[in-house]
Design a protein around this motif. Structure first.
Motif, PDB file in Angstrom:
ATOM      1  N   UNK A 137       0.896  -1.268  -0.037  1.00 18.18           N
ATOM      2  CA  UNK A 137      -0.157   0.022   0.176  1.00 18.18           C
ATOM      3  C   UNK A 137       0.906   1.306  -0.103  1.00 18.18           C
ATOM      4  N   UNK A 138       2.151   1.153   0.138  1.00 15.61           N
ATOM      5  CA  UNK A 138       2.953   2.484   0.087  1.00 15.61           C
ATOM      6  C   UNK A 138       3.769   2.556  -1.469  1.00 15.61           C
ATOM      7  N   UNK A 139       3.148   1.819  -2.377  1.00 14.90           N
ATOM      8  CA  UNK A 139       3.819   1.867  -3.756  1.00 14.90           C
ATOM      9  C   UNK A 139       2.709   2.885  -4.497  1.00 14.90           C
ATOM     10  N   UNK A 140       3.190   3.842  -5.373  1.00 15.20           N
ATOM     11  CA  UNK A 140       2.132   4.356  -5.757  1.00 15.20           C
ATOM     12  C   UNK A 140       1.412   3.809  -6.882  1.00 15.20           C
ATOM     13  N   UNK A 147      -2.820   3.808  -6.429  1.00 10.03           N
ATOM     14  CA  UNK A 147      -3.904   4.143  -7.403  1.00 10.03           C
ATOM     15  C   UNK A 147      -4.694   3.084  -7.558  1.00 10.03           C
ATOM     16  N   UNK A 148      -4.486   1.716  -7.788  1.00  7.81           N
ATOM     17  CA  UNK A 148      -5.442   0.832  -7.861  1.00  7.81           C
ATOM     18  C   UNK A 148      -6.180   0.597  -7.088  1.00  7.81           C
ATOM     19  N   UNK A 149      -5.908   0.585  -5.546  1.00  5.24           N
ATOM     20  CA  UNK A 149      -6.723   0.214  -4.361  1.00  5.24           C
ATOM     21  C   UNK A 149      -7.928   1.543  -4.346  1.00  5.24           C
ATOM     22  N   UNK A 159      -4.436   5.281   1.614  1.00  7.11           N
ATOM     23  CA  UNK A 159      -3.854   3.781   1.461  1.00  7.11           C
ATOM     24  C   UNK A 159      -2.530   3.869   1.753  1.00  7.11           C
ATOM     25  N   UNK A 160      -2.194   2.872   2.594  1.00  9.50           N
ATOM     26  CA  UNK A 160      -0.791   2.632   3.075  1.00  9.50           C
ATOM     27  C   UNK A 160      -0.477   1.259   3.308  1.00  9.50           C
ATOM     28  N   UNK A 161       0.786   1.095   3.661  1.00 14.01           N
ATOM     29  CA  UNK A 161       1.212  -0.368   3.643  1.00 14.01           C
ATOM     30  C   UNK A 161       0.614  -1.075   5.136  1.00 14.01           C
TER      31      UNK A 161
END
Length: 335
Positions: A80-83, A87-89, A106-108
């Protein structure tokens, strides 16, 4: 429908299961729902979107609310910390309903895990579940430190998957005559309902989710290790050392982290044997002074995080009490 229509959702997406809670602005948790894995790296995008929509549909139906009642959603999930994954989430969440227009963060998955264990603004969390990661927030205004969390193909040291994979390797080496005979063979065969070691190939490779199947083997491995089986004991010790390496690396990034609390969470810590051996290893290596085992799960931490980001005061005690009184037993039995 709840009288307080200002509601917030916390979601914790893991490699094995995805949990969701909805609560009001006062810290009262009103509903809890659990579905399967939503790990982006091990599931097709269409499947994840369907799981997310199912999760939202079920939790809203549980307390008879509509999307416009939701004022904020925090998703804490692997990757969840990948750009590109953020965006997908967000796209998957907003495609659920046109009236779902609230802020979506959204985060990891380590963020909610850390928040579930400490009210402090700084600290370190180590997750040892299907996968593994160390995530640390220094006390100063320094950026978060992430160590590990690289997935089962080239990471996840000390995870349930790593333990299961190493157990299978030990079994097949023993079968070939390349390794020490071990009770792991009979234990794991019984767990998977197999009659012969050659059956492992089909059981694992043709599984609906090989990663989850392998990770599930950690349970019988840890049970056997607790009885003293030398191969299982050595295997678990090796993976615990892998987790310690993650912690050492985080401290090398920022030495002050040694004095901050360390939150320990994830399915492996449900094993009293694993928990005891890990704590002993931490003490022997003088890593971290304060160890915290959260009293509520990361999904509640996700809800707390969303409340705080929405400007509500820290009502951690009320949230925790609400979870234990209204949801906790049901969630434990159902999980």
């Amino acid at each position: 429908m709840p009288l307080n229509k200002e509601l917030y959702i916390g979601i914790d997406g893991g490699g094995t299961k995805t949990q969701c809670v909805v609560g009001n602005s006062y810290g009262d948790i009103l509903a809890f729902v659990e579905v399967g894995s939503t790990n982006i790296k091990s599931n097709p995008p269409a499947f994840i979107e369907s799981q997310i929509h199912l999760l939202l549909k079920q939790v809203m139906e549980q307390i008879d609310i509509t999307p416009e009642c939701i004022k904020g959603i925090f998703v804490s999930t692997a990757g969840g910390d990948r750009r590109e994954d953020v965006a997908r989430w967000k796209q998957w969440m907003t495609s659920f309903h046109e009236q779902l227009t609230c802020p979506i963060l959204v985060s990891n998955d380590a963020v909610s895990a850390l928040k579930s264990g400490t009210a402090s603004s700084s600290g370190t969390v180590l997750i040892a579940g299907t996968g593994s990661i160390v995530y640390a927030v220094p006390e100063e205004a320094a950026p978060p430190i992430r160590v590990g969390g690289w997935g089962y193909l080239f990471g996840d040291e000390g995870s349930g998957f790593a333990i299961g994979r190493e157990a299978l390797r030990s079994i097949m080496k023993a079968y070939d005559g390349r390794g020490e005979k071990t009770e792991l063979t009979e234990t794991i065969m019984e767990f998977l309902h197999l009659q012969h070691p050659s059956g492992f190939v089909t059981a694992i490779y043709e599984s609906t989710s090989p990663r989850q199947t392998v990770a599930s083997l950690a349970r019988p491995v840890l049970k056997l290790a607790s009885t003293g089986d030398p191969v299982a004991v050595q295997l678990v010790g090796k993976e615990i050392e892998g987790l310690l390496d993650l912690l050492r690396a985080s401290v090398r990034h920022h030495s002050a982290l040694l004095h901050d609390p360390l939150v320990l969470t994830g399915g492996l810590f449900q094993s009293s044997y694993f928990k005891q051996r890990f704590v002993q290893a931490i003490e022997q290596n003088n890593l971290h002074k304060e160890l915290i085992f959260p009293t509520f799960p990361p999904v509640v931490g996700a809800y707390l995080y969303m409340l705080e980001k929405s400007g509500h005061p820290n009502i951690r005690e009320r949230v925790g009490r609400s979870w234990l009184e209204n949801i906790g037993i049901e969630a434990t039995n159902g999980g």
